[in-house]
Structures are given as C-alpha cells and as structure tokens.
Design a protein around this motif. Structure first.
Motif, PDB file in Angstrom:
ATOM      1  N   ILE A 174      -4.806 -14.675  23.590  1.00  0.00           N
ATOM      2  CA  ILE A 174      -4.843 -14.519  22.119  1.00  0.00           C
ATOM      3  C   ILE A 174      -5.267 -13.092  21.768  1.00  0.00           C
ATOM      4  O   ILE A 174      -4.667 -12.444  20.911  1.00  0.00           O
ATOM      5  CB  ILE A 174      -5.800 -15.559  21.491  1.00  0.00           C
ATOM      6  N   LEU A 175      -6.308 -12.597  22.449  1.00  0.00           N
ATOM      7  CA  LEU A 175      -6.773 -11.228  22.227  1.00  0.00           C
ATOM      8  C   LEU A 175      -5.642 -10.239  22.506  1.00  0.00           C
ATOM      9  O   LEU A 175      -5.429  -9.284  21.738  1.00  0.00           O
ATOM     10  CB  LEU A 175      -7.980 -10.936  23.132  1.00  0.00           C
ATOM     11  N   GLN A 176      -4.905 -10.477  23.579  1.00  0.00           N
ATOM     12  CA  GLN A 176      -3.802  -9.590  23.951  1.00  0.00           C
ATOM     13  C   GLN A 176      -2.715  -9.589  22.870  1.00  0.00           C
ATOM     14  O   GLN A 176      -2.181  -8.535  22.507  1.00  0.00           O
ATOM     15  CB  GLN A 176      -3.212 -10.043  25.288  1.00  0.00           C
ATOM     16  N   GLN A 177      -2.399 -10.769  22.340  1.00  0.00           N
ATOM     17  CA  GLN A 177      -1.387 -10.861  21.269  1.00  0.00           C
ATOM     18  C   GLN A 177      -1.820 -10.054  20.046  1.00  0.00           C
ATOM     19  O   GLN A 177      -1.015  -9.343  19.439  1.00  0.00           O
ATOM     20  CB  GLN A 177      -1.168 -12.321  20.867  1.00  0.00           C
ATOM     21  N   LEU A 178      -3.109 -10.173  19.704  1.00  0.00           N
ATOM     22  CA  LEU A 178      -3.617  -9.432  18.542  1.00  0.00           C
ATOM     23  C   LEU A 178      -3.571  -7.928  18.804  1.00  0.00           C
ATOM     24  O   LEU A 178      -3.207  -7.142  17.925  1.00  0.00           O
ATOM     25  CB  LEU A 178      -5.053  -9.861  18.231  1.00  0.00           C
ATOM     26  N   LYS A 179      -3.922  -7.542  20.021  1.00  0.00           N
ATOM     27  CA  LYS A 179      -3.914  -6.127  20.396  1.00  0.00           C
ATOM     28  C   LYS A 179      -2.489  -5.573  20.349  1.00  0.00           C
ATOM     29  O   LYS A 179      -2.245  -4.499  19.789  1.00  0.00           O
ATOM     30  CB  LYS A 179      -4.508  -5.970  21.812  1.00  0.00           C
ATOM     31  N   GLU A 180      -1.570  -6.324  20.940  1.00  0.00           N
ATOM     32  CA  GLU A 180      -0.187  -5.841  21.018  1.00  0.00           C
ATOM     33  C   GLU A 180       0.496  -5.803  19.657  1.00  0.00           C
ATOM     34  O   GLU A 180       1.433  -5.033  19.443  1.00  0.00           O
ATOM     35  CB  GLU A 180       0.615  -6.695  22.004  1.00  0.00           C
ATOM     36  N   SER A 181       0.016  -6.627  18.719  1.00  0.00           N
ATOM     37  CA  SER A 181       0.598  -6.604  17.366  1.00  0.00           C
ATOM     38  C   SER A 181       0.295  -5.275  16.667  1.00  0.00           C
ATOM     39  O   SER A 181       1.037  -4.841  15.785  1.00  0.00           O
ATOM     40  CB  SER A 181       0.047  -7.758  16.519  1.00  0.00           C
ATOM     41  N   GLY A 182      -0.804  -4.632  17.071  1.00  0.00           N
ATOM     42  CA  GLY A 182      -1.185  -3.348  16.476  1.00  0.00           C
ATOM     43  C   GLY A 182      -1.597  -3.446  15.015  1.00  0.00           C
ATOM     44  O   GLY A 182      -1.721  -2.446  14.314  1.00  0.00           O
ATOM     45  N   GLN A 183      -1.831  -4.673  14.551  1.00  0.00           N
ATOM     46  CA  GLN A 183      -2.074  -4.868  13.113  1.00  0.00           C
ATOM     47  C   GLN A 183      -3.547  -5.066  12.752  1.00  0.00           C
ATOM     48  O   GLN A 183      -3.891  -5.069  11.576  1.00  0.00           O
ATOM     49  CB  GLN A 183      -1.262  -6.072  12.634  1.00  0.00           C
ATOM     50  N   TYR A 184      -4.379  -5.262  13.751  1.00  0.00           N
ATOM     51  CA  TYR A 184      -5.791  -5.550  13.466  1.00  0.00           C
ATOM     52  C   TYR A 184      -6.695  -4.676  14.319  1.00  0.00           C
ATOM     53  O   TYR A 184      -6.377  -4.365  15.465  1.00  0.00           O
ATOM     54  CB  TYR A 184      -6.111  -7.030  13.754  1.00  0.00           C
ATOM     55  N   LYS A 185      -7.831  -4.324  13.751  1.00  0.00           N
ATOM     56  CA  LYS A 185      -8.887  -3.692  14.535  1.00  0.00           C
ATOM     57  C   LYS A 185      -9.655  -4.820  15.219  1.00  0.00           C
ATOM     58  O   LYS A 185      -9.980  -5.833  14.577  1.00  0.00           O
ATOM     59  CB  LYS A 185      -9.837  -2.906  13.623  1.00  0.00           C
ATOM     60  N   LEU A 186      -9.952  -4.639  16.490  1.00  0.00           N
ATOM     61  CA  LEU A 186     -10.607  -5.688  17.269  1.00  0.00           C
ATOM     62  C   LEU A 186     -11.984  -5.216  17.723  1.00  0.00           C
ATOM     63  O   LEU A 186     -12.119  -4.123  18.291  1.00  0.00           O
ATOM     64  CB  LEU A 186      -9.760  -6.036  18.498  1.00  0.00           C
ATOM     65  N   TYR A 187     -12.984  -6.059  17.457  1.00  0.00           N
ATOM     66  CA  TYR A 187     -14.362  -5.714  17.811  1.00  0.00           C
ATOM     67  C   TYR A 187     -15.017  -6.869  18.555  1.00  0.00           C
ATOM     68  O   TYR A 187     -14.588  -8.020  18.440  1.00  0.00           O
ATOM     69  CB  TYR A 187     -15.174  -5.393  16.548  1.00  0.00           C
ATOM     70  N   ALA A 188     -16.062  -6.533  19.297  1.00  0.00           N
ATOM     71  CA  ALA A 188     -16.888  -7.572  19.937  1.00  0.00           C
ATOM     72  C   ALA A 188     -18.329  -7.391  19.478  1.00  0.00           C
ATOM     73  O   ALA A 188     -18.829  -6.259  19.402  1.00  0.00           O
ATOM     74  CB  ALA A 188     -16.798  -7.471  21.456  1.00  0.00           C
ATOM     75  N   LEU A 189     -18.957  -8.507  19.158  1.00  0.00           N
ATOM     76  CA  LEU A 189     -20.373  -8.529  18.759  1.00  0.00           C
ATOM     77  C   LEU A 189     -21.044  -9.551  19.665  1.00  0.00           C
ATOM     78  O   LEU A 189     -20.810 -10.754  19.539  1.00  0.00           O
ATOM     79  CB  LEU A 189     -20.498  -8.941  17.287  1.00  0.00           C
TER      80      LEU A 189
END
Length: 206
Positions: free
Chosen positions: A97-112
């Motif tokens: 799921i993280l990879q799909q979001l990353k590859e979409s290039g549409q969202y900034k991804l963060y970890a807390l």
C-alpha cells in the motif's frame, strides 16, 4: 485521479509496516505462553518500554528493572540485548500500500513512530522501504511520544503539513483518538485489507 482533500499520509511503523513483537523473543526464553504474558505484563511492560521510546537510554531502563527484579536479570537484559529477535520482518501487504502511494506521486508520506532512538537505526538498516518516506519523526530522538499532541505538532511544523489535508494511520487506538482530538483525521489500523478499504473509501487509493 488525486483526491484533493488529502495531501499527506502519516504512518505509524510498528505493527503497521513492521512486525515487531517481544513475544517472538520471549517464547524462546520461557517454557509456556503464560510465563511470557506474565513477564510482559508485570516486568518488561509497555509503559516501561515507552519510557525508552521517549528518550530514556536502554541502559537506564534495563538497570532500573534489574534493580527491581534481580531474579529476572537475564530475561530483562535480553529485551534490548536480543532486540532484533523481536522483529518479524515487514508486513508485506501494508508495504505494498505504501509503495502504491509512493508510486502515485500524489501524496507526501511521513512516519510518526514511538521508537527508541537507539534501536531505530537497526530498522533503518533492515527495511529499505523506510527510505520511501518524505520524513520520519522518531520519539526517542525528540524525547516526545504519541499520544502527546506536541509530538503530532512537531511533524506538522517540521514538514509544513496542514492537518486539514492529512490522514494518520496507527494500530494503537489511544494514538488514533489523540490525533483525532487534535484535528487530524485518522484510521485505526487493524489489517492491511481493512486499511486498503479505508483508503479506497476516501479516494486515496484507486
């Protein structure tokens, strides 16, 4: 097509993307599941571990418990001495799921993440997907942890994230409720399939 309501996705790491469980280690140490549970409920407790997540050194935390429970010294020292044995590996469906979001290039991804600053570098070396994030905030480094509102705000400030356009994902209901009380829309992670469904419902995943 991008859902314009969301710009950023914040992930918790442990039990969401990384399978971490002290039982993996302690079932090798104790003879029965009951002994494992007793040890984790009464000696190496979640509260004790979270103090290290909030910046107390592993040495201090370990010495404190050894002084309280000298008869369990070997088992206590194993918690961080054999910490790597608590890692079950990545949770592949969530990593996908993280990879799909990353590859979409549409969202900034963060970890807390609530994680000791001394053990987090081990995970960074082990799991390449941790490099996919646009930013990671580690409680042990900051000496703050979830569910403190200040910890959420730290990420928002550091990466100029607008909480109105953000979704937060965590397996710990306490942390989810704290984020929601602070005005960050959240998903209580229960399984990768459930997360995928929640993200599709919001139009974040196709």
């Amino acid at each position: 097509m991008k859902n314009h309501a969301y710009h950023s996705v914040i992930f918790d790491l442990g039990a969401v993307l990384v399978d971490w469980n002290p039982r993996y280690l302690y079932k090798k140490i104790f003879a029965t599941p009951e002994e494992v549970e007793h040890f984790l409920e009464h000696i190496c407790t979640s509260d004790w571990n979270e103090a290290q997540d909030e910046g107390r050194t592993l040495q201090e935390g370990t010495d404190l418990l050894v002084s309280q429970f000298p008869e369990h010294e070997t088992s206590i020292r194993a918690f961080y001495g054999r910490w790597k044995e608590m890692l079950g590996g990545p949770i592949p469906e969530t990593v996908k799921i993280l990879q799909q979001l990353k590859e979409s290039g549409q969202y900034k991804l963060y970890a807390l993440t609530n994680w000791s600053n001394e053990t987090f570098p081990i995970a960074l070396m082990e799991y390449k997907f941790l490099q996919w994030f646009d930013g990671i905030v580690v409680s042990g480094k900051e000496k703050l942890r979830k569910p403190s509102h200040d910890f959420y705000q730290l990420l928002l400030d550091r990466y100029e994230v607008n909480k109105a356009n953000t979704i937060f994902i965590d397996d710990n209901l306490r942390n989810v409720k704290a984020a929601e009380a602070y005005g960050i829309e959240s998903i209580h992670f229960q399984s990768p399939a459930q997360l995928e469904e929640e993200l599709k419902k919001r139009g974040i995943l196709n």
